[in-house]
Design a protein around this motif. Structure first.
Motif, PDB file in Angstrom:
ATOM      1  N   ASN A 106       1.079  -1.158   0.124  1.00 52.97           N
ATOM      2  CA  ASN A 106      -0.162  -0.254  -0.560  1.00 52.97           C
ATOM      3  C   ASN A 106       1.135   1.036  -0.152  1.00 52.97           C
ATOM      4  O   ASN A 106       1.183   1.319   0.660  1.00 52.97           O
ATOM      5  CB  ASN A 106      -0.702  -0.027   1.510  1.00 52.97           C
ATOM      6  N   THR A 107       1.076   1.431  -1.246  1.00 47.63           N
ATOM      7  CA  THR A 107       1.698   3.234  -1.477  1.00 47.63           C
ATOM      8  C   THR A 107       1.440   4.593  -0.327  1.00 47.63           C
ATOM      9  O   THR A 107       2.503   4.805  -0.109  1.00 47.63           O
ATOM     10  CB  THR A 107       1.947   3.406  -3.177  1.00 47.63           C
ATOM     11  N   ASP A 108      -0.051   4.201   0.192  1.00 43.59           N
ATOM     12  CA  ASP A 108       0.168   4.861   1.089  1.00 43.59           C
ATOM     13  C   ASP A 108       0.158   4.607   2.507  1.00 43.59           C
ATOM     14  O   ASP A 108      -0.238   5.497   3.260  1.00 43.59           O
ATOM     15  CB  ASP A 108      -1.585   5.681   0.407  1.00 43.59           C
ATOM     16  N   SER A 109       0.837   3.589   2.492  1.00 44.23           N
ATOM     17  CA  SER A 109       0.706   3.621   4.275  1.00 44.23           C
ATOM     18  C   SER A 109       2.592   4.526   4.837  1.00 44.23           C
ATOM     19  O   SER A 109       3.369   4.388   4.309  1.00 44.23           O
ATOM     20  CB  SER A 109       1.229   2.202   4.069  1.00 44.23           C
ATOM     21  N   PRO A 110       2.362   4.501   5.391  1.00 47.89           N
ATOM     22  CA  PRO A 110       3.451   5.802   6.808  1.00 47.89           C
ATOM     23  C   PRO A 110       4.791   4.656   7.126  1.00 47.89           C
ATOM     24  O   PRO A 110       4.334   3.667   6.703  1.00 47.89           O
ATOM     25  CB  PRO A 110       2.634   5.561   7.825  1.00 47.89           C
ATOM     26  N   ALA A 111       5.393   5.407   6.578  1.00 47.85           N
ATOM     27  CA  ALA A 111       6.887   4.701   6.521  1.00 47.85           C
ATOM     28  C   ALA A 111       7.215   3.905   8.101  1.00 47.85           C
ATOM     29  O   ALA A 111       6.898   4.784   8.665  1.00 47.85           O
ATOM     30  CB  ALA A 111       7.975   5.673   6.228  1.00 47.85           C
ATOM     31  N   GLY A 112       7.666   3.137   8.052  1.00 44.64           N
ATOM     32  CA  GLY A 112       7.606   2.170   9.099  1.00 44.64           C
ATOM     33  C   GLY A 112       7.148   1.912   9.897  1.00 44.64           C
ATOM     34  O   GLY A 112       6.479   0.673  10.840  1.00 44.64           O
ATOM     35  N   ARG A 113       5.034   1.902   8.946  1.00 47.99           N
ATOM     36  CA  ARG A 113       4.315   1.323   9.227  1.00 47.99           C
ATOM     37  C   ARG A 113       3.661   0.690   8.144  1.00 47.99           C
ATOM     38  O   ARG A 113       2.507   0.558   7.458  1.00 47.99           O
ATOM     39  CB  ARG A 113       3.201   1.827   9.783  1.00 47.99           C
ATOM     40  N   GLU A 114       4.562   0.367   6.742  1.00 43.27           N
ATOM     41  CA  GLU A 114       3.873  -0.689   5.838  1.00 43.27           C
ATOM     42  C   GLU A 114       3.013  -1.112   5.909  1.00 43.27           C
ATOM     43  O   GLU A 114       3.429  -2.817   6.395  1.00 43.27           O
ATOM     44  CB  GLU A 114       4.917  -1.235   4.931  1.00 43.27           C
ATOM     45  N   THR A 115       2.001  -1.170   4.895  1.00 39.80           N
ATOM     46  CA  THR A 115       0.941  -2.252   4.834  1.00 39.80           C
ATOM     47  C   THR A 115       1.202  -3.724   3.630  1.00 39.80           C
ATOM     48  O   THR A 115       1.068  -2.558   2.603  1.00 39.80           O
ATOM     49  CB  THR A 115      -0.211  -2.244   5.257  1.00 39.80           C
ATOM     50  N   VAL A 116       0.411  -4.000   3.548  1.00 46.14           N
ATOM     51  CA  VAL A 116      -0.132  -4.914   2.345  1.00 46.14           C
ATOM     52  C   VAL A 116      -1.766  -4.923   1.977  1.00 46.14           C
ATOM     53  O   VAL A 116      -2.220  -5.254   2.208  1.00 46.14           O
ATOM     54  CB  VAL A 116       0.884  -6.007   1.413  1.00 46.14           C
ATOM     55  N   ALA A 117      -1.843  -5.059   1.038  1.00 46.12           N
ATOM     56  CA  ALA A 117      -2.980  -4.703  -0.399  1.00 46.12           C
ATOM     57  C   ALA A 117      -4.056  -6.669  -0.049  1.00 46.12           C
ATOM     58  O   ALA A 117      -3.817  -6.920  -1.004  1.00 46.12           O
ATOM     59  CB  ALA A 117      -3.884  -4.163  -1.393  1.00 46.12           C
ATOM     60  N   CYS A 118      -4.083  -6.611   1.600  1.00 45.28           N
ATOM     61  CA  CYS A 118      -4.127  -8.317   1.709  1.00 45.28           C
ATOM     62  C   CYS A 118      -5.432  -8.449   2.807  1.00 45.28           C
ATOM     63  O   CYS A 118      -6.460  -7.292   2.944  1.00 45.28           O
ATOM     64  CB  CYS A 118      -3.483  -9.012   2.098  1.00 45.28           C
ATOM     65  N   PHE A 119      -6.091 -10.084   3.137  1.00 49.21           N
ATOM     66  CA  PHE A 119      -7.561  -9.786   3.662  1.00 49.21           C
ATOM     67  C   PHE A 119      -7.215 -11.130   4.370  1.00 49.21           C
ATOM     68  O   PHE A 119      -6.760 -12.015   3.482  1.00 49.21           O
ATOM     69  CB  PHE A 119      -8.421  -9.419   3.227  1.00 49.21           C
ATOM     70  N   ASP A 120      -7.587 -11.249   5.078  1.00 48.48           N
ATOM     71  CA  ASP A 120      -7.981 -12.709   5.824  1.00 48.48           C
ATOM     72  C   ASP A 120      -9.631 -12.099   6.193  1.00 48.48           C
ATOM     73  O   ASP A 120      -9.941 -11.758   6.559  1.00 48.48           O
ATOM     74  CB  ASP A 120      -7.525 -12.816   6.939  1.00 48.48           C
ATOM     75  N   LEU A 121     -10.004 -13.968   5.765  1.00 51.98           N
ATOM     76  CA  LEU A 121     -11.190 -14.200   6.175  1.00 51.98           C
ATOM     77  C   LEU A 121     -11.928 -14.874   7.502  1.00 51.98           C
ATOM     78  O   LEU A 121     -11.579 -15.621   7.506  1.00 51.98           O
ATOM     79  CB  LEU A 121     -12.235 -14.041   4.936  1.00 51.98           C
ATOM     80  N   LEU A 122     -12.358 -14.228   8.727  1.00 51.98           N
ATOM     81  CA  LEU A 122     -12.625 -15.043   9.733  1.00 51.98           C
ATOM     82  C   LEU A 122     -13.637 -15.181   9.518  1.00 51.98           C
ATOM     83  O   LEU A 122     -15.084 -14.475   9.878  1.00 51.98           O
ATOM     84  CB  LEU A 122     -12.234 -13.689  11.152  1.00 51.98           C
ATOM     85  N   PHE A 123     -14.326 -16.953  10.100  1.00 53.35           N
ATOM     86  CA  PHE A 123     -15.366 -17.362  10.562  1.00 53.35           C
ATOM     87  C   PHE A 123     -15.687 -16.867  11.941  1.00 53.35           C
ATOM     88  O   PHE A 123     -14.660 -17.802  13.033  1.00 53.35           O
ATOM     89  CB  PHE A 123     -15.637 -18.429   9.539  1.00 53.35           C
ATOM     90  N   PRO A 124     -16.881 -16.818  12.163  1.00 51.71           N
ATOM     91  CA  PRO A 124     -17.394 -17.411  14.090  1.00 51.71           C
ATOM     92  C   PRO A 124     -16.812 -18.370  14.543  1.00 51.71           C
ATOM     93  O   PRO A 124     -16.735 -19.555  13.227  1.00 51.71           O
ATOM     94  CB  PRO A 124     -18.486 -16.940  14.277  1.00 51.71           C
ATOM     95  N   ASP A 125     -16.868 -18.792  15.526  1.00 58.81           N
ATOM     96  CA  ASP A 125     -16.049 -20.156  15.940  1.00 58.81           C
ATOM     97  C   ASP A 125     -14.529 -20.586  15.001  1.00 58.81           C
ATOM     98  O   ASP A 125     -14.981 -21.960  15.316  1.00 58.81           O
ATOM     99  CB  ASP A 125     -17.482 -21.163  15.521  1.00 58.81           C
ATOM    100  N   MET A 126     -14.768 -20.454  14.047  1.00 59.76           N
ATOM    101  CA  MET A 126     -13.240 -20.750  13.343  1.00 59.76           C
ATOM    102  C   MET A 126     -12.317 -20.498  12.863  1.00 59.76           C
ATOM    103  O   MET A 126     -11.566 -21.013  13.185  1.00 59.76           O
ATOM    104  CB  MET A 126     -13.623 -21.625  11.782  1.00 59.76           C
ATOM    105  N   GLY A 127     -12.230 -19.234  12.866  1.00 60.67           N
ATOM    106  CA  GLY A 127     -11.052 -18.233  12.475  1.00 60.67           C
ATOM    107  C   GLY A 127     -10.781 -18.376  10.979  1.00 60.67           C
ATOM    108  O   GLY A 127     -12.223 -18.371  10.647  1.00 60.67           O
ATOM    109  N   GLU A 128      -9.795 -18.257  10.798  1.00 58.90           N
ATOM    110  CA  GLU A 128      -9.032 -17.846   9.436  1.00 58.90           C
ATOM    111  C   GLU A 128     -10.349 -18.783   7.771  1.00 58.90           C
ATOM    112  O   GLU A 128      -9.547 -20.289   8.647  1.00 58.90           O
ATOM    113  CB  GLU A 128      -8.116 -17.832   9.200  1.00 58.90           C
TER     114      GLU A 128
END
Lengths: 485, 485
Positions: free
Chosen positions: A384-406
């Motif tokens: 994510n080019t708009d993420s602040p320096a030192g706090r770089e993030t990436v355009a990703c996701f995890d989908l979490l289900f209740p009682d299950m997790g990822e």
């Protein structure tokens, strides 16, 4: 071009070619035949009254059993019916159809003269372990050749098949092309986890270089997405970790999907939500056919399962939150009431206890967590080019289900050659050029693209309510080492 | 149970969610939009006239290319269009739809001001190897990351996907349940051929006993058929033979199917014929979408392909002959005009030259050869109890296609415990009890059953007309050792 009107003459239907199943009898309820010439199956249970016997047959074609009613007119018949045993295969001929709209089962078959119209085609041994009563799942796991004959595990196989079919229908309608990425590979995808190594029994070096079982098809799928725009695969993947939990398998099936011309992780999450809702909805319409009523501690009850499905199909969109916002919420919660094991800290992976609290308690909904810190995730995710320096993030996701997790994880992929080259350098990867082929994709007509992976056994188990994913695959392979067949 | 009328609100369609594909434009021909906001793809070719440019775009979603017409009004535009290169990814915005019913392509898109409406999103290197002209297949095989972008191999991927979909539709309608037999196994099925051995990279003994990649799911499918009545699988199988021909792969996908309550090999062959006819017919209806016009020596022409499909869809039933009758015919032919290499002899396997002559010349039709001598086939096939002593045959079949040879092989399985026990003894198998679990199936509710296996890449290649099956799998693994990714 000539048209083959006759091409399927006699071949367009298997009516009359294949033997009658219990499922096909149930399909005829609205227009039943007077008699059923022949029906085969296995004895599920026998109940004898003085003048009549009731035999429940199953053939695994559907959840329903078939009730066969046998009026008894002589002693030999009683003796014969008494001798029937659960698990025997039998053949019934010349049965009369009898509608029973007032009972739970809408019809039954009736035979006279059972000594001539009911024959045992395969006996069972005296130690045949499956009986009418429900058996515990651990006991059934010890019977790999027989366990699928139980209502619970047989239905689980049929349910898995229905899920696979619904997935392929859904993706077909969205123009995804099914492809077959390799199982044998010299690539270890993201460099995570233990691998299985493969060699020919006639000596090493069959392929000229170390060869492994795939852990993920993603890198190969990217090749094909860049040729086809949209593709997916459903293949066995392999992890040699020692994790031996109810959520891990050494051999599991993974749905992986990759599409081009997508650069926004929220378009990806919207697509995942749409796809999974359509899959669940198509099963919801057949729930009584797919989910048995059970009452034992190895599974959710049918009512609890329906509750789960209702949650997924809620008119309210699934929750969607960035990792950074999620951490803030978790820190707040931790201040008030600490998590048992881990303090939530920006830059560290979400722990299972964090994921569960978010999905179960905070949102009570499936939740997409997006934009994780770069160092929590694999090298190929788009910065994510708009993420602040030192706090770089990436355009990703995890989908979490209740009682299950990822249940699903995905990302937009880095499509800039320079950025992915830099990232691979930064991580000290590609030391001997083993990723050159992958990086080169960014030099030749690169486009924005993204995708995700879904562990099929986890998804099936979530919907079916079984507590251990090893029951969602017919013969499980796990670190505890059961490979007797 | 409540009904979720709103469950798919906004989720039932991906319209507007996913980017427009060329395929979806072709679907709108009968009711086209006035403008297309955005379309992405890769440059296939560019043709420049003085006042107008023509760009053919492809995106792999379908066989068709998209023609983009660009009227030229200034020199910079000419320069820009001249600079476009095959393989670059581009994005086109604000294009006008123009029907062109008089041309080969039924419509084109028109853009003005290309400097602002056409942008190159991904360049290609100067050594980008794919150009407008057709490349030879051996050359393409040397480009595993790029080869699927060609019309020929891209279409082959889409065709394989269509075949898989047609197979699953057909089997679903016949109540077959899709199952996932294990890839990792301690069983070597029929004991034929070299295996791949698997070990964890962190040391041997992960599963506590020698573990191999499956060569066939059949034995495991029999377990599940005896629970479900009908099941099938489509999984990767592995053979470590050194055969490196145009019909062998070390990793290939196999359709295997098993059904209960069938005891006649001719019922099995009728089912196979029905199933394959339905699969071919469903593709026949879309042939122009699936099969490209090509003209090079690595493939049949489209006309030759249609001829092949016509043969399979002939109103005449496929030929059906016993091995014994086939040998008689072959002996007659051998007397008149000897086969180049092998004399046909009862008791020996049919050689490829025999199979080809039968299917190509004698019948000019797909042909089922049934009831082979017991010692030509695997141990689990059902003994024909009416076969003469010394000339024992089994209830099996091979399906031979003209120009191809064996495509499907199957049998009724021996369901008598005593007979299969005797046969295993006679063959000196099961020395350490490794088949005990399999034999035990005949003790517990045994029923007549049978099934078959079809090599997917062979079948796809036969229908697509490619001469080497390694092109029918996206990344081939064969004894020649190419495993660079």
């Amino acid at each position: 071009m000539s048209i083959f009107k006759t091409a399927l003459r006699g071949y367009s239907t298997t009516q009359g070619l294949l033997p009658t199943t219990i499922k096909s009898l149930y399909k005829q309820i609205s227009n039943p035949p007077q008699t059923v010439d022949q029906i085969n199956g296995w004895v599920k249970s026998v109940r004898l009254l003085k003048k009549v016997g009731f035999i429940d047959l199953q053939d695994g074609s559907c959840l329903n059993a078939l009730k066969v009613v046998v009026p008894i007119t002589q002693l030999e018949e009683t003796e014969f019916l008494k001798s029937l045993k659960t698990g025997q295969s039998v053949s019934v001929t010349g049965a009369l159809w009898n509608n029973t709209p007032q009972r739970e089962q809408p019809f039954e078959l009736k035979i006279a003269d059972p000594l001539n119209t009911l024959s045992v085609t395969g006996d069972v041994s005296n130690s045949y372990p499956l009986q009418k009563k429900a058996h515990s799942i651990p006991f059934l796991r010890s019977l790999p050749t027989l366990k699928h004959r139980t209502t619970y595990l047989g239905s689980l196989l049929r349910f898995r098949s229905a899920i696979e079919h619904a997935i392929s229908e859904t993706l077909e309608s969205d123009q995804f092309i099914k492809v077959a990425p390799p199982i044998l590979t010299s690539s270890d995808c993201e460099g995570a986890g233990e691998l299985f190594k493969v060699a020919s029994t006639s000596g090493d070096g069959y392929f000229g270089k170390p060869t492994f079982l795939t852990v993920s098809a993603q890198l190969h799928l990217e090749i094909m997405a860049l040729a086809l725009s949209r593709c997916y695969s459903l293949i066995p993947c392999f992890r040699a970790e020692k994790s031996d939990t109810n959520r891990h398998l050494s051999e599991f099936w993974m749905l992986e999907l990759e599409m081009c011309f997508i650069d926004d992780v929220h378009k990806l999450t919207t697509f995942v939500e749409s796809m999974l809702r359509r899959v669940v909805k198509s099963c919801y319409d057949r729930i009584d056919e797919l989910i048995p009523q059970v009452d034992f501690r190895d599974s959710l009850s049918k009512e609890e399962i329906i509750e789960r499905w209702n949650l997924l199909l809620s008119p309210k969109p699934w929750a969607n939150i960035t990792y950074t916002d999620a951490i803030e919420i978790l820190i707040e919660k931790h201040k008030k009431e600490p998590f048992p094991k881990y303090e939530p800290i920006w830059g560290e992976s979400l722990q299972t206890e964090h994921e569960k609290w978010l999905a179960d308690k905070y949102f009570n909904s499936p939740v997409f967590v997006t934009d994780y810190p770069r160092d929590c995730k694999a090298f190929y995710m788009k910065l994510n080019t708009d993420s602040p320096a030192g706090r770089e993030t990436v355009a990703c996701f995890d989908l979490l289900f209740p009682d299950m997790g990822e249940v699903v994880g995905g990302s937009i992929r880095e499509d800039s050659y320079q950025l992915i080259f830099d990232e691979v350098e930064r991580r000290n990867m590609n030391r001997s050029g083993e990723l050159d082929w992958y990086l080169s994709l960014r030099k030749e007509g690169t486009v924005s693209h993204g995708g995700f992976g879904l562990g099929l056994e986890r998804f099936v188990s979530y919907l079916y309510g079984n507590h251990n994913i090893r029951d969602a695959i017919p013969f499980h392979r796990s670190a505890s080492g059961n490979i007797n067949l």
